[in-house]
Design an enzyme around this catalytic site. Structure first.
Site, mmCIF file in Angstrom:
data_model
loop_
_atom_site.group_PDB
_atom_site.id
_atom_site.type_symbol
_atom_site.label_atom_id
_atom_site.label_comp_id
_atom_site.label_asym_id
_atom_site.label_seq_id
_atom_site.Cartn_x
_atom_site.Cartn_y
_atom_site.Cartn_z
ATOM 1 C CD GLU A 113 8.071 43.621 -28.316
ATOM 2 O OE1 GLU A 113 8.813 44.411 -28.926
ATOM 3 O OE2 GLU A 113 8.418 42.449 -28.033
ATOM 4 C CD GLU A 133 11.010 42.077 -24.279
ATOM 5 O OE1 GLU A 133 10.159 41.791 -25.131
ATOM 6 O OE2 GLU A 133 10.814 42.887 -23.351
#
Length: 260
Positions: A113, A133
């Site tokens: 990210e 995640e």
């Protein structure tokens, strides 16, 4: 004088800043102290008129960053984040200067990210990207859920978000996720070459181009984006570089750029 940092290294080379996440023993995973430190670094970069381009990389040869420090989180310590987001970048929307991610290994979770929040990505051939995640009961909440479909398209982004699978550097290049691939261990050098190309150009032109590009993408259609009156346009035509560029061309010399 460069500030002392605990979790990152900062090297200033004229108009280029090189920022290295320096937690190699944790595969450059970030905990709150590192995030706040990086926020301070990029605050300084944003406010320094002599800083025109930044490169962000990770220490060692295994990882750019593996994202959130899960061991720190599992210890029960408080998880707080700066207003500018993970690494001081994922929620920073007012920085017009370009940032290049030099991905030298794993870019996982929040590390991926961070790379997505940079303007350009250079990766070595052994780099890999993933948002795993969901495999640990989390989600890509540092912007990955929103940035990934905007950068590679919805269907493929959904696949990566739903499976958490690894994307190789070669696949990342094919799907338009990264700009350049280089030999293993050469990501930083390749990022420096790209930065040098940018530094040959007017920093004012680069900054207003980034600002207008981002603003225009938020508009409803192409006609609206083209006809909109941008504040950045006024900054450009009233800048030193707007005069200096044509003057240097006419005088057959290298331009002496400014960021004002």
């Amino acid at each position: 004088m460069t500030k002392p940092y605990e979790f990152c290294l900062v090297e200033k080379k004229q108009h280029l800043w090189e920022v290295t996440i320096n937690r190699p023993e944790m595969l450059n995973a970030l905990h709150p102290p590192a995030n706040f430190e990086l926020e301070s670094v990029f605050n300084d970069f944003a406010s320094d008129d002599d800083a025109w381009v930044a490169i962000l990389t990770g220490a060692g040869d295994k990882a750019f960053s593996t994202g959130n420090d899960l061991k720190y989180q599992a210890s029960g310590k408080s998880l707080t984040f700066p207003d500018t987001g993970f690494a001081g970048l994922t929620k920073r929307f007012n920085l017009d200067k370009p940032i290049i991610a030099a991905v030298n290994g794993f870019a996982m979770g929040g590390g991926f990210e961070i790379a997505l929040a940079c303007d350009l990505i250079v990766a070595d051939e052994n780099a890999s990207f993933s948002l795993p995640e969901p495999k640990v009961g989390l989600a890509a909440l540092a912007g990955g859920i929103h940035r990934l479909p905007r950068q590679i398209g919805e269907k493929l982004a959904m696949e990566l978000l739903f499976t958490g699978r690894n994307v190789s550097a070669e696949e990342a290049k094919q799907i338009g996720l990264i700009n350049r691939i280089c030999n293993a261990g050469e990501a930083l050098g390749a990022a420096r070459e790209l930065a040098d190309e940018i530094l040959q150009c007017s920093p004012m032109s680069i900054q207003i181009s980034k600002q207008m590009c981002r603003q225009g993408q938020q508009m409803a259609d192409l006609e609206t984006a083209i006809n909109y009156r941008y504040d950045a346009f006024d900054r450009l035509i009233n800048s030193h570089d707007f005069v200096e560029g044509p003057k240097a061309f006419a005088e057959k010399r290298k331009p002496r750029w400014s960021s004002k």
